[in-house]
Design a protein around this motif. Structure first.
Motif, short mmCIF file in Angstrom:
data_model
loop_
_atom_site.label_atom_id
_atom_site.label_comp_id
_atom_site.label_asym_id
_atom_site.label_seq_id
_atom_site.Cartn_x
_atom_site.Cartn_y
_atom_site.Cartn_z
N TYR A 45 55.71 24.21 32.68
CA TYR A 45 56.93 25.03 32.70
C TYR A 45 57.97 24.43 33.63
CZ TYR A 45 53.11 28.27 31.60
OH TYR A 45 51.98 28.87 31.08
N SER A 60 58.88 26.27 28.42
CA SER A 60 57.43 26.28 28.45
C SER A 60 56.95 25.31 27.37
CB SER A 60 56.94 27.70 28.18
OG SER A 60 55.55 27.73 28.00
N SER A 111 49.68 25.84 33.84
CA SER A 111 48.60 26.81 33.72
C SER A 111 47.74 26.43 32.53
CB SER A 111 49.14 28.23 33.54
OG SER A 111 49.68 28.39 32.24
N VAL A 161 46.49 28.25 29.53
CA VAL A 161 46.92 29.53 28.97
C VAL A 161 45.76 30.48 28.72
CG1 VAL A 161 48.00 30.65 27.00
CG2 VAL A 161 49.04 28.65 28.01
N ALA A 218 45.22 31.72 32.12
CA ALA A 218 46.38 32.09 32.96
C ALA A 218 46.17 33.47 33.54
CB ALA A 218 47.66 32.05 32.14
N SER A 219 45.50 34.29 32.82
CA SER A 219 45.33 35.64 33.30
C SER A 219 44.35 35.71 34.46
CB SER A 219 44.84 36.53 32.16
OG SER A 219 43.59 36.08 31.69
N ASN A 220 43.56 34.68 34.68
CA ASN A 220 42.62 34.71 35.78
C ASN A 220 43.06 33.89 36.98
OD1 ASN A 220 40.67 36.35 34.59
ND2 ASN A 220 39.92 34.64 33.38
N TYR A 221 43.76 32.82 36.73
CA TYR A 221 44.07 31.89 37.81
C TYR A 221 45.55 31.75 38.09
CZ TYR A 221 39.21 30.68 37.26
OH TYR A 221 37.86 30.74 37.19
N GLY A 222 46.38 32.34 37.33
CA GLY A 222 47.80 32.27 37.59
C GLY A 222 48.37 30.89 37.32
N TYR A 223 49.61 30.74 37.69
CA TYR A 223 50.32 29.48 37.52
C TYR A 223 50.21 28.69 38.83
CZ TYR A 223 52.83 31.19 33.34
OH TYR A 223 53.17 31.67 32.10
N PHE A 262 52.35 26.03 40.99
CA PHE A 262 53.71 25.52 41.10
C PHE A 262 53.78 24.26 41.94
CE2 PHE A 262 56.68 28.64 39.34
CZ PHE A 262 55.83 29.71 39.10
N TYR A 276 48.52 42.52 32.01
CA TYR A 276 48.14 42.27 33.40
C TYR A 276 49.39 41.98 34.22
CZ TYR A 276 48.38 37.48 31.65
OH TYR A 276 48.78 36.33 31.04
N GLN A 292 50.66 39.97 38.00
CA GLN A 292 50.26 39.01 39.02
C GLN A 292 51.12 39.15 40.27
OE1 GLN A 292 50.01 34.97 37.55
NE2 GLN A 292 49.39 35.64 35.51
N TYR A 322 52.38 36.83 43.74
CA TYR A 322 52.49 35.49 44.33
C TYR A 322 53.11 35.60 45.70
CZ TYR A 322 51.64 33.34 39.76
OH TYR A 322 51.07 32.93 38.57
N PRO A 352 55.95 29.10 44.66
CA PRO A 352 55.09 30.29 44.72
C PRO A 352 53.61 29.92 44.62
CG PRO A 352 56.90 30.60 43.18
CD PRO A 352 56.89 29.15 43.55
N PHE A 362 49.83 31.59 43.74
CA PHE A 362 49.14 32.73 43.12
C PHE A 362 48.20 33.39 44.10
CE2 PHE A 362 47.19 35.24 39.95
CZ PHE A 362 45.82 35.14 40.07
N LEU A 395 45.56 38.86 40.47
CA LEU A 395 45.91 39.39 39.16
C LEU A 395 45.19 40.70 38.97
CD1 LEU A 395 46.00 37.61 35.78
CD2 LEU A 395 44.41 39.51 36.08
N ARG A 410 44.48 43.70 35.85
CA ARG A 410 44.62 43.98 34.42
C ARG A 410 45.00 45.45 34.21
NH1 ARG A 410 42.51 39.60 32.02
NH2 ARG A 410 41.06 38.38 33.26
N GLY A 429 51.11 35.80 25.54
CA GLY A 429 50.11 34.75 25.37
C GLY A 429 49.85 33.98 26.64
N GLY A 430 50.38 34.46 27.74
CA GLY A 430 50.18 33.81 29.04
C GLY A 430 51.14 32.68 29.31
#
Lengths: 115, 113
Positions: free
Chosen positions: A33, A48, A94, A96, A99-104, A106, B32, B34, B36, B44, B46, B49, B51, B97-98
């Motif tokens: 990104y 992205s 990330s 994908v 992404a919901s578990n580990y984030g982005y 930077f 979810y 997040q 930062y 930033p 992380f 997170l 849900r 989709g993340g």
């Protein structure tokens, strides 16, 4: 080893010039990104890329052209720079499906100043 | 259009107290949310997170709650320390989709001795 590295860290240039910012990630992530953070610190997504393919383009002017030669690299080229382009540009990556578990993750940012 | 709003003013608290930061959003039902941390001159980082089906998440001195009815998340730092001073950002995935993380305006926290 820096996970997401971008160069240069600082860039000062005159209006009308063309410049590039490079980004590389060594995390094996499939999505990269570009974000822009303005003077008010608001962080806004620009592009992205997933596996070298553009999936998000947030109405960014055509003067901005991202290029992803492979999934570990995402470069940003800016033509005809304007004063309003001055900001800090962040690259991120990330995975994908995770992404919901580990984030982005930077990079440390590139501060672009157009004079 | 979607808005993600955080305490716009800086938050100053004393060391040892609990800092509570707020994130409110509208017109969206994220799967979810997040949080930062951003330090000056850095990107930033992380933190956590949570849900939509989780009410609360903890990590060391950090606690996040998520109320999808109120469309609000609260971020708590207990036993705060001067090293916790930073800007804290909440973020939602707007693409589903993340791949389109959208950030709030951020809250600057300062922990004083």
């Amino acid at each position: 080893d820096t996970a997401v590295s971008q160069t240069p860290k600082y860039l000062v240039t005159q209006m009308g010039n063309d410049k590039s910012i490079k980004c590389e990630q060594n995390l094996g992530h499939d999505t990269m990104y570009w974000y822009k953070q303005d003077s008010k610190k608001f962080l806004k997504i620009m592009f992205s890329y997933n596996n070298k393919e553009l999936i998000i383009n947030e109405t960014v002017p055509n003067r901005f052209s991202p290029k992803s030669p492979d999934k570990a690299h995402l470069n940003l080229h800016i033509n005809s720079l304007e004063l309003g382009d001055s900001a800090v540009y962040f690259c991120a990556s990330s995975q994908v499906d995770r992404a919901s578990n580990y984030g982005y993750t930077f990079g440390s940012g590139t501060r672009l100043t157009v004079v | 259009s979607q808005k993600i709003e955080q305490n716009s003013e800086a938050l100053n608290i004393q060391e040892g107290k609990t800092a509570t930061l707020t994130c409110n959003y509208t017109n969206y039902s994220p799967a979810y949310l997040q949080w930062y941390r951003q330090d000056p001159g850095r990107g930033p980082v992380f933190l956590l997170l949570i849900r939509e089906n989780e009410k609360e998440k903890r990590k060391e001195r950090l606690k996040v709650t998520f109320d999808t009815t109120l469309k609000q998340s609260l971020f708590h730092i207990t036993a705060s320390q001067p090293a916790d001073s930073a800007t804290y950002l909440c973020a939602l995935d707007m693409g589903g989709g993340g791949n389109k993380l959208t950030f709030g305006t951020g809250t600057q926290l300062k922990v004083e001795l």
